[in-house]
Each structure stands twice: as structure tokens, then as C-alpha cells.
Design a protein around this motif. Structure first.
Motif, PDB file in Angstrom:
ATOM      1  N   ILE A 176       6.867  -0.220   2.631  1.00 32.16           N
ATOM      2  CA  ILE A 176       6.700  -1.095   1.474  1.00 32.16           C
ATOM      3  C   ILE A 176       5.292  -0.889   0.931  1.00 32.16           C
ATOM      4  O   ILE A 176       4.312  -1.342   1.521  1.00 32.16           O
ATOM      5  CB  ILE A 176       6.911  -2.581   1.846  1.00 32.16           C
ATOM      6  N   LYS A 177       5.206  -0.120  -0.166  1.00 29.43           N
ATOM      7  CA  LYS A 177       3.913   0.185  -0.786  1.00 29.43           C
ATOM      8  C   LYS A 177       2.930   0.743   0.242  1.00 29.43           C
ATOM      9  O   LYS A 177       1.814   0.266   0.384  1.00 29.43           O
ATOM     10  CB  LYS A 177       3.360  -1.057  -1.496  1.00 29.43           C
ATOM     11  N   ASP A 178       3.383   1.739   0.992  1.00 35.40           N
ATOM     12  CA  ASP A 178       2.596   2.447   2.012  1.00 35.40           C
ATOM     13  C   ASP A 178       2.257   1.601   3.235  1.00 35.40           C
ATOM     14  O   ASP A 178       1.402   1.979   4.039  1.00 35.40           O
ATOM     15  CB  ASP A 178       1.317   3.043   1.419  1.00 35.40           C
ATOM     16  N   ILE A 179       2.894   0.471   3.415  1.00 34.66           N
ATOM     17  CA  ILE A 179       2.714  -0.345   4.615  1.00 34.66           C
ATOM     18  C   ILE A 179       3.986  -0.231   5.452  1.00 34.66           C
ATOM     19  O   ILE A 179       5.081  -0.500   4.966  1.00 34.66           O
ATOM     20  CB  ILE A 179       2.413  -1.818   4.259  1.00 34.66           C
ATOM     21  N   ASP A 180       3.822   0.198   6.702  1.00 39.21           N
ATOM     22  CA  ASP A 180       4.966   0.363   7.597  1.00 39.21           C
ATOM     23  C   ASP A 180       5.536  -0.986   8.008  1.00 39.21           C
ATOM     24  O   ASP A 180       4.807  -1.956   8.209  1.00 39.21           O
ATOM     25  CB  ASP A 180       4.561   1.129   8.861  1.00 39.21           C
ATOM     26  N   TYR A 181       6.853  -1.016   8.130  1.00 37.33           N
ATOM     27  CA  TYR A 181       7.593  -2.211   8.529  1.00 37.33           C
ATOM     28  C   TYR A 181       8.538  -1.770   9.626  1.00 37.33           C
ATOM     29  O   TYR A 181       9.351  -0.876   9.420  1.00 37.33           O
ATOM     30  CB  TYR A 181       8.362  -2.715   7.298  1.00 37.33           C
ATOM     31  N   LEU A 182       8.419  -2.352  10.817  1.00 37.42           N
ATOM     32  CA  LEU A 182       9.316  -2.029  11.918  1.00 37.42           C
ATOM     33  C   LEU A 182       9.645  -3.315  12.651  1.00 37.42           C
ATOM     34  O   LEU A 182       8.749  -3.992  13.151  1.00 37.42           O
ATOM     35  CB  LEU A 182       8.684  -1.026  12.893  1.00 37.42           C
ATOM     36  N   LYS A 183      10.937  -3.665  12.656  1.00 38.01           N
ATOM     37  CA  LYS A 183      11.371  -4.906  13.290  1.00 38.01           C
ATOM     38  C   LYS A 183      12.727  -4.710  13.947  1.00 38.01           C
ATOM     39  O   LYS A 183      13.539  -3.909  13.496  1.00 38.01           O
ATOM     40  CB  LYS A 183      11.473  -6.032  12.270  1.00 38.01           C
ATOM     41  N   SER A 184      12.953  -5.504  14.981  1.00 34.19           N
ATOM     42  CA  SER A 184      14.298  -5.574  15.551  1.00 34.19           C
ATOM     43  C   SER A 184      15.159  -6.360  14.575  1.00 34.19           C
ATOM     44  O   SER A 184      14.650  -7.054  13.681  1.00 34.19           O
ATOM     45  CB  SER A 184      14.267  -6.290  16.905  1.00 34.19           C
TER      46      SER A 184
END
Length: 122
Positions: free
Chosen positions: A42-50
């Protein structure tokens, strides 16, 4: 030509869209395998979630419906090979222009999302 698998997948994705749009966590949870992970950019910000962390986020935000948005989500394409499938989705909402790729598997005769990656495109 009618294809039972494609119709089942389209229904699953419709439920996925409804769950996101309405903020219906139970409906959304039913779309995912319990071990799913979601990765995004998201706009070069990593998002990692279960999937549980993702659902908690949906539960604790205002839904697009509550914000008077129109449902504009759509299926771009679905590719099915045996008991696995990949779908490309356009998911504009909450001021973002998301594109999702969801991997699906037919487990115990039931289609479910086993992986989700997504990005926001300006």
C-alpha cells in the motif's frame, strides 16, 4: 458453457466482496481458509497479516457501506485448473484503488481462498 466450479468461485468472490463492503466479518471469514496469509503493498508500505489479524482490522474500521460508498468491486478474471484457481479482482474502496490476486483451492469439495496478495495503484 455452464461450469459448476466457475459458478461456485464467482459466488465465493461475491461473498468476499459483500463481506468487505458491508464489514461483515463472519461472511468474510467464511471465504478464507484458516491458515491464509494476506500480503499487500500500500503506497510502498508492506502489509502482512494472518487472516485473523486481517478480519480484526475489518471489524474495527468503518465499512465502505457505512461511508456511503458505492460497491464497484469486480472480477477481472478467473483461471481454474483442477482443484486450484486464481482470480484477479478490482477492489476500489476507502479511497484506495486496490487490485487483489486470490489463490483458491477446492478443499473437502468446497472452494476457499488460501492466499491473498494485493496492491494499491494510483
Amino acid at each position: 458453457m455452464y461450469n459448476k466450479n466457475s459458478e461456485e468461485i464467482k459466488q465465493l468472490i461475491t461473498n468476499y466482496f459483500d463481506g468487505i463492503f458491508l464489514g461483515d466479518v463472519e461472511k468474510l471469514k467464511a471465504c478464507f481458509h484458516e491458515n491464509t496469509y494476506i500480503y499487500g503493498d500500500i503506497k510502498d508500505i508492506d502489509y502482512l497479516k494472518s487472516v485473523d489479524e486481517y478480519l480484526d482490522g475489518v471489524k474495527n474500521r468503518q465499512s465502505p457501506k457505512d461511508l456511503n460508498e458505492k460497491l464497484k468491486m469486480k472480477i477481472i478474471g478467473i483461471d481454474i485448473l483442477g482443484k486450484m484457481a486464481m482470480a484477479k479482482l478490482h477492489v476500489p474502496m476507502l479511497g484506495y484503488n486496490y487490485y487483489d490476486y486470490v489463490s483458491l483451492a477446492k478443499i473437502n469439495n468446497h472452494w476457499t481462498i488460501v492466499n491473498k496478495i494485493f496492491t494499491h495503484v494510483d
